[in-house]
Enzyme design. Sequence first.
Site, PDB file in Angstrom:
ATOM      1  CE  LYS A 123      -9.726  -5.635   2.930  1.00  0.00           C
ATOM      2  NZ  LYS A 123     -11.031  -5.142   3.049  1.00  0.00           N
ATOM      3  CE  LYS A 205      -3.749   3.596  -0.147  1.00  0.00           C
ATOM      4  NZ  LYS A 205      -5.208   2.980  -0.942  1.00  0.00           N
ATOM      5  CE  LYS A 208      -5.662   3.886   9.075  1.00  0.00           C
ATOM      6  NZ  LYS A 208      -6.673   4.896   8.755  1.00  0.00           N
TER       7      LYS A 208
END
Length: 342
Positions: A123, A205, A208
């Site tokens: 991240k 995977k 969204k």
Amino acid sequence: MSENDVKVQNERRKVVLSGIQPTGVITLGNYVGAVSNWDKMQDEYDSIFFIADLHALTVRREPAEFRQGCMSFFAQLLACGIDPERAVLYFQSHVPAHTELQWILNCNTYVGEASRMTQFKDKSARHADNINMGLMDYPVLMAADILLFRSDLVPVGIDQKQHLELARDIAIRFNNRYGDTFVVPDGYIPKTGAKVCSLSDPTSKMSKSDPDPNGWVSVIEDEASIMKKFKRAVTDSGSEIVARPDKPGISNLLAIYSVMTGKSVEAAEKEFAGCGYGTFKTAVGEAVVEKFRPIREAYARFAADKAYIAEVAKAGAEKAARIAARTLSKVKRKVGLVSFDR
Ligand code: TRP
């Protein structure tokens, strides 16, 4: 869940706890990997489920949109069968014990450990302009979530395994330092369809955040849109409908079909033997539409009833706060904070 169940340590049912970040909609991936399992666990365990709204703040959000998304997410969980009669369901931010415990755990977690977390590193790389303290502290809040409720089982996706390990390490360290306080939790990675892959790139995977909206569908998506995405789903070379490592697209669709219908993958392979890919993809899309139709209908009812959501969320937070208070006061005593309660 009755609080007595938690109190009577000897006879207590196992406590299962999990959180989910309120990121707009519950996708087929979230449903198969998490929410459908929560639904099944409610009868067997003392179940505690929450919307991890504080975790979600580690990424910048537009406040009005975020608030609305959190409400919608709550309604989606209810629509997916999370039942306030059988589970404690609430917003994490409504139970201050989460962040209170987090502070004490912060003081028992090393910067080195936290900065080694894969998700933190990922991240940080993706949001280089916003490497905030919360991003690094994320797994400690998650440890607090888990340890507050003396959770035995924590259903998580494979990407959260490392965070669960850290929660276990923190619990063990704290118990060694201050005496037996926390239950050391076990992970629970569901067997069936733990991971649903993208419809447009079956090697990654379903997510969204996929820039291609054809990669995922949500539990409240309209039927025509779901069908369109399944008809377009990327398949593999050849024409056989079998689950095999060299056929990631077909394997993914078979897994989805299996979870949606409750049939085994082998049974599905037999059912579609000799069929073309087109027929098969349509059948998978229809199975998804069938499964999600009642969810979409229930969602419309819940989403229109803000008063009901408020009532359920408040009652859930109160129950959670009562359970959490016991662990928190014990922890405060153990570390030597002054208390005037008996
Ligand atoms: N970090 C988890 C995820 O993104 C969500 C979460 C927050 C969680 N707190 C938790 C999961 C506690 C399990 C237990 O999937």
